[in-house]
Design a protein around this motif. Sequence first.
Motif, mmCIF file in Angstrom:
data_model
loop_
_atom_site.group_PDB
_atom_site.id
_atom_site.type_symbol
_atom_site.label_atom_id
_atom_site.label_comp_id
_atom_site.label_asym_id
_atom_site.label_seq_id
_atom_site.Cartn_x
_atom_site.Cartn_y
_atom_site.Cartn_z
ATOM 1 N N LEU A 1 -7.862 2.569 -0.880
ATOM 2 C CA LEU A 1 -7.601 2.757 0.551
ATOM 3 C C LEU A 1 -8.787 2.312 1.393
ATOM 4 C CD1 LEU A 1 -5.750 6.184 0.557
ATOM 5 C CD2 LEU A 1 -4.775 3.920 0.896
ATOM 6 N N GLY A 2 -9.993 2.521 0.884
ATOM 7 C CA GLY A 2 -11.179 2.045 1.606
ATOM 8 C C GLY A 2 -11.203 0.530 1.708
ATOM 9 N N GLU A 3 -10.855 -0.156 0.616
ATOM 10 C CA GLU A 3 -10.797 -1.614 0.658
ATOM 11 C C GLU A 3 -9.744 -2.088 1.661
ATOM 12 O OE1 GLU A 3 -10.039 -2.780 -3.334
ATOM 13 O OE2 GLU A 3 -12.103 -2.482 -3.972
ATOM 14 N N THR B 1 -10.092 6.676 -7.472
ATOM 15 C CA THR B 1 -9.626 5.286 -7.530
ATOM 16 C C THR B 1 -8.777 4.946 -6.316
ATOM 17 O OG1 THR B 1 -9.622 5.431 -9.938
ATOM 18 C CG2 THR B 1 -8.384 3.620 -8.947
ATOM 19 N N ALA C 1 -8.740 -0.433 4.287
ATOM 20 C CA ALA C 1 -9.232 -0.132 5.639
ATOM 21 C C ALA C 1 -10.243 -1.175 6.086
ATOM 22 C CB ALA C 1 -9.846 1.265 5.666
ATOM 23 N N ILE C 2 -11.104 -1.619 5.172
ATOM 24 C CA ILE C 2 -12.056 -2.685 5.509
ATOM 25 C C ILE C 2 -11.307 -3.974 5.840
ATOM 26 C CG2 ILE C 2 -13.864 -4.169 4.541
ATOM 27 C CD1 ILE C 2 -14.827 -1.673 2.979
ATOM 28 N N GLU D 1 0.841 -1.202 0.000
ATOM 29 C CA GLU D 1 0.000 0.000 0.000
ATOM 30 C C GLU D 1 0.873 1.248 0.000
ATOM 31 O OE1 GLU D 1 -2.949 2.464 2.961
ATOM 32 O OE2 GLU D 1 -2.163 0.528 3.590
ATOM 33 N N MET E 1 -8.914 6.391 -3.388
ATOM 34 C CA MET E 1 -9.753 6.359 -2.196
ATOM 35 C C MET E 1 -10.509 5.028 -2.099
ATOM 36 S SD MET E 1 -9.074 8.984 -0.524
ATOM 37 C CE MET E 1 -7.449 9.169 -1.210
ATOM 38 N N VAL E 2 -10.947 4.487 -3.239
ATOM 39 C CA VAL E 2 -11.577 3.162 -3.231
ATOM 40 C C VAL E 2 -10.569 2.113 -2.771
ATOM 41 C CG1 VAL E 2 -12.557 1.362 -4.711
ATOM 42 C CG2 VAL E 2 -13.303 3.732 -4.968
#
Length: 124
Positions: free
Chosen positions: A105-107, A100, A109-110, A79, A102-103
């Motif tokens: 990084l969101g994945e 893209t 974070a999940i 990452e 942010m998506v």
Amino acid sequence: MTDLSQYLPIFIFLAIALALSAIIVFLPMGVAHLTGSAKPNADKLSEYECGFPAFEDPRSQFDVRFYLVAILFIVFDLEAAFLFPWAVSLDLTGWAGWGTMMVFLGELAIGLAYAWKKGALDWE
């Protein structure tokens, strides 16, 4: 008939490369042999990376937490490797590149929240 003197620089280059390769490979082995660091003892043969003795029954069960932590480290290290070029080229990619990432990084974070909830980050 060809003039073989044209190939002399190539042969010299190959000889120097072969000599340097041999020095790089065999010099550390020779120094280790002369300084006595190649002589094994109990401390040198003990496990230091994997967390369990390496010379046991191969069918015995072992704790996989070490490998889970290692895999999580690799994921978050990648990452960081993706964030730097993204940040440098953000002016070229614009809002599409920002969204893209942010998506992405969101994945991550999940995934981190899931691993944390499951206790993959706990070390007992």
